[in-house]
Scaffold this motif. Structure first.
Motif, PDB file in Angstrom:
ATOM      1  N   LYS A  42       9.324   2.751   1.829  1.00 59.84           N
ATOM      2  CA  LYS A  42       9.058   3.262   0.487  1.00 59.84           C
ATOM      3  C   LYS A  42       9.346   2.190  -0.557  1.00 59.84           C
ATOM      4  O   LYS A  42      10.400   1.557  -0.533  1.00 59.84           O
ATOM      5  CB  LYS A  42       9.911   4.498   0.222  1.00 59.84           C
ATOM      6  CG  LYS A  42       9.593   5.189  -1.096  1.00 59.84           C
ATOM      7  CD  LYS A  42      10.400   6.458  -1.245  1.00 59.84           C
ATOM      8  CE  LYS A  42      10.063   7.187  -2.543  1.00 59.84           C
ATOM      9  NZ  LYS A  42      10.822   8.461  -2.664  1.00 59.84           N
ATOM     10  N   GLY A  43       8.382   1.970  -1.453  1.00 58.55           N
ATOM     11  CA  GLY A  43       8.532   0.977  -2.507  1.00 58.55           C
ATOM     12  C   GLY A  43       8.095  -0.417  -2.126  1.00 58.55           C
ATOM     13  O   GLY A  43       7.967  -1.287  -3.000  1.00 58.55           O
ATOM     14  N   GLN A  44       7.852  -0.680  -0.854  1.00 58.24           N
ATOM     15  CA  GLN A  44       7.349  -1.981  -0.423  1.00 58.24           C
ATOM     16  C   GLN A  44       5.844  -2.073  -0.659  1.00 58.24           C
ATOM     17  O   GLN A  44       5.154  -1.055  -0.763  1.00 58.24           O
ATOM     18  CB  GLN A  44       7.646  -2.226   1.054  1.00 58.24           C
ATOM     19  CG  GLN A  44       9.078  -2.566   1.384  1.00 58.24           C
ATOM     20  CD  GLN A  44       9.243  -2.962   2.837  1.00 58.24           C
ATOM     21  OE1 GLN A  44       9.098  -2.138   3.739  1.00 58.24           O
ATOM     22  NE2 GLN A  44       9.546  -4.233   3.076  1.00 58.24           N
ATOM     23  N   TRP A  45       5.350  -3.316  -0.683  1.00 57.83           N
ATOM     24  CA  TRP A  45       3.914  -3.567  -0.834  1.00 57.83           C
ATOM     25  C   TRP A  45       3.439  -4.459   0.299  1.00 57.83           C
ATOM     26  O   TRP A  45       4.104  -5.437   0.663  1.00 57.83           O
ATOM     27  CB  TRP A  45       3.622  -4.229  -2.186  1.00 57.83           C
ATOM     28  CG  TRP A  45       3.812  -3.301  -3.345  1.00 57.83           C
ATOM     29  CD1 TRP A  45       4.972  -3.068  -4.031  1.00 57.83           C
ATOM     30  CD2 TRP A  45       2.818  -2.462  -3.934  1.00 57.83           C
ATOM     31  NE1 TRP A  45       4.764  -2.135  -5.017  1.00 57.83           N
ATOM     32  CE2 TRP A  45       3.452  -1.750  -4.983  1.00 57.83           C
ATOM     33  CE3 TRP A  45       1.464  -2.232  -3.680  1.00 57.83           C
ATOM     34  CZ2 TRP A  45       2.766  -0.833  -5.775  1.00 57.83           C
ATOM     35  CZ3 TRP A  45       0.775  -1.325  -4.469  1.00 57.83           C
ATOM     36  CH2 TRP A  45       1.422  -0.637  -5.490  1.00 57.83           C
ATOM     37  N   GLY A  81       4.381   1.786   0.449  1.00 54.52           N
ATOM     38  CA  GLY A  81       5.058   2.852   1.168  1.00 54.52           C
ATOM     39  C   GLY A  81       5.473   3.975   0.236  1.00 54.52           C
ATOM     40  O   GLY A  81       5.952   3.729  -0.867  1.00 54.52           O
ATOM     41  N   VAL A  82       5.265   5.222   0.674  1.00 54.65           N
ATOM     42  CA  VAL A  82       5.603   6.382  -0.153  1.00 54.65           C
ATOM     43  C   VAL A  82       6.519   7.357   0.579  1.00 54.65           C
ATOM     44  O   VAL A  82       6.806   8.440   0.072  1.00 54.65           O
ATOM     45  CB  VAL A  82       4.328   7.125  -0.628  1.00 54.65           C
ATOM     46  CG1 VAL A  82       3.500   6.233  -1.542  1.00 54.65           C
ATOM     47  CG2 VAL A  82       3.496   7.599   0.558  1.00 54.65           C
ATOM     48  N   ASN A  89       1.866   5.474   4.252  1.00 56.21           N
ATOM     49  CA  ASN A  89       1.476   4.430   3.289  1.00 56.21           C
ATOM     50  C   ASN A  89       0.140   4.816   2.672  1.00 56.21           C
ATOM     51  O   ASN A  89      -0.707   5.419   3.343  1.00 56.21           O
ATOM     52  CB  ASN A  89       1.319   3.070   3.968  1.00 56.21           C
ATOM     53  CG  ASN A  89       2.626   2.476   4.478  1.00 56.21           C
ATOM     54  OD1 ASN A  89       2.607   1.470   5.171  1.00 56.21           O
ATOM     55  ND2 ASN A  89       3.761   3.088   4.186  1.00 56.21           N
ATOM     56  N   VAL A  90      -0.059   4.487   1.409  1.00 54.68           N
ATOM     57  CA  VAL A  90      -1.342   4.725   0.754  1.00 54.68           C
ATOM     58  C   VAL A  90      -1.823   3.414   0.152  1.00 54.68           C
ATOM     59  O   VAL A  90      -1.022   2.533  -0.179  1.00 54.68           O
ATOM     60  CB  VAL A  90      -1.244   5.809  -0.346  1.00 54.68           C
ATOM     61  CG1 VAL A  90      -0.896   7.154   0.257  1.00 54.68           C
ATOM     62  CG2 VAL A  90      -0.223   5.419  -1.408  1.00 54.68           C
ATOM     63  N   GLY A  91      -3.160   3.283   0.018  1.00 58.73           N
ATOM     64  CA  GLY A  91      -3.664   2.027  -0.507  1.00 58.73           C
ATOM     65  C   GLY A  91      -5.149   2.050  -0.787  1.00 58.73           C
ATOM     66  O   GLY A  91      -5.807   3.101  -0.771  1.00 58.73           O
ATOM     67  N   ALA A 285       0.976 -10.752   2.676  1.00 57.34           N
ATOM     68  CA  ALA A 285       2.282 -10.754   2.018  1.00 57.34           C
ATOM     69  C   ALA A 285       2.886  -9.366   2.086  1.00 57.34           C
ATOM     70  O   ALA A 285       2.222  -8.377   1.756  1.00 57.34           O
ATOM     71  CB  ALA A 285       2.158 -11.200   0.563  1.00 57.34           C
ATOM     72  N   VAL A 286       4.147  -9.291   2.518  1.00 56.64           N
ATOM     73  CA  VAL A 286       4.887  -8.031   2.536  1.00 56.64           C
ATOM     74  C   VAL A 286       6.053  -8.187   1.580  1.00 56.64           C
ATOM     75  O   VAL A 286       6.965  -9.007   1.806  1.00 56.64           O
ATOM     76  CB  VAL A 286       5.378  -7.682   3.955  1.00 56.64           C
ATOM     77  CG1 VAL A 286       6.153  -6.373   3.938  1.00 56.64           C
ATOM     78  CG2 VAL A 286       4.211  -7.593   4.918  1.00 56.64           C
ATOM     79  N   LEU A 287       6.029  -7.419   0.496  1.00 53.53           N
ATOM     80  CA  LEU A 287       6.995  -7.582  -0.589  1.00 53.53           C
ATOM     81  C   LEU A 287       7.908  -6.367  -0.708  1.00 53.53           C
ATOM     82  O   LEU A 287       7.495  -5.248  -0.429  1.00 53.53           O
ATOM     83  CB  LEU A 287       6.243  -7.781  -1.908  1.00 53.53           C
ATOM     84  CG  LEU A 287       5.171  -8.874  -1.913  1.00 53.53           C
ATOM     85  CD1 LEU A 287       4.410  -8.860  -3.238  1.00 53.53           C
ATOM     86  CD2 LEU A 287       5.807 -10.245  -1.679  1.00 53.53           C
TER      87      LEU A 287
END
Length: 287
Positions: A42-45, A81-82, A89-91, A285-287
């Motif tokens: 959750k909160g990652q991109w 991530g939610v 995950n949504v996108g 990239a995973v942030l």
């Protein structure tokens, strides 16, 4: 285009060869731990830019034999991530295409024509259906076409299919004891629907199984081989198609957040299809 294609592939391979055998990271890396089967927290991109160049001068269609055709696709995937449990995950996925084709002239020479544009966007959701099976996930996307015509009206070059596509991709991976070998499998299903007069693909179902076997000399570097098959089933458009591709590639974890990927595939057989090859390079990239 041919020199540019070879330059991209060679640059990626040289980079991986140069940095691939650096000191091992004992806690692993994103390329080893965050496979396509795994979801982010959750909160990652999770941001991925993947560039694919398919080129051919051979085909099962007699009219396309000896005609050079290039199809470049740049895909941008952005997910977040939610879920506190890393299960949703949504996108959004967007595709830009730039295609070119040689046309035979009356004097026997060839004229190169090109077309390009942003061709589709796809709202997407990725989820883990079973709580206790974290290495199995499903990515579901609805691809919305942005093209008014499949073929460019000025050049006659094919750009992208005009029709909605509901895509479901099933991912599963298994890491062997010792963490040096990893098996990743995928089944991609694509349901194409719409007026069959507007697209060759409408009212058809694509089934695309794939197998990827990776070896990790270090947790930051992997080499892999792959096999994929694409089977298009007729659901009312009177067109079937299939092809098989084999290939290989490498991935390297450049930084804690960023990794590089290069791939090559060759279409070794097919029916009602081109018989070309692909050159691919991607950044994630995973942030």
């Amino acid at each position: 285009m041919k020199n540019f294609r070879n330059y991209i592939l060679l640059s990626g391979i040289l980079m991986c060869s140069y940095i691939g055998f650096s000191q091992d990271d004992p806690v692993g890396s994103n390329i080893q731990n965050l496979t396509p089967s795994k979801l982010i927290g959750k909160g990652q991109w999770d941001i991925k830019l993947f560039n694919n160049l398919y080129t051919q001068d051979d085909s099962t269609f007699e009219s396309d034999k000896g005609i050079r055709q290039n199809f470049f696709t740049s895909t941008l995937e952005v997910f977040t991530g939610v879920s506190d449990t890393r299960r949703v995950n949504v996108g959004l996925i967007a595709e830009y295409r730039a295609n070119g084709r040689d046309f035979l002239q009356d004097d026997g020479s060839f004229e190169r024509r090109n077309t390009s544009g942003l061709t589709s966007i796809a709202p997407s959701i990725k989820f883990v259906p079973f709580k206790n099976v974290g290495n199995f996930s499903i990515l579901s996307s609805l691809s919305i076409p942005l093209v008014s015509n499949e073929n460019d009206e000025d050049t006659g070059v094919f750009l992208d299919q005009k029709g909605f596509t509901w895509q479901n991709r099933f991912f599963y991976d298994y890491t062997f004891p010792g963490k040096k070998w990893q098996l990743f499998t995928e089944l991609n299903t694509e349901l194409n629907f719409g007026d069959k007069e507007e697209s060759f693909a409408n009212n058809s179902l694509n089934l695309v199984p794939g197998v990827f076997l990776s070896y990790f000399p270090s947790s930051k570097f992997t080499v892999l081989v792959l096999a994929q098959h694409n089977q298009r089933l007729d659901l009312g458009n009177d067109f079937t198609q299939n092809f098989t591709a084999l290939g290989g590639g490498a991935k390297y974890q450049l930084t804690k957040e960023l990794n590089l990927e290069v791939l090559y595939t060759n279409f070794v057989r097919g029916e009602n299809t081109g018989l070309g090859e692909t050159f691919n390079i991607g950044l994630r990239a995973v942030l």
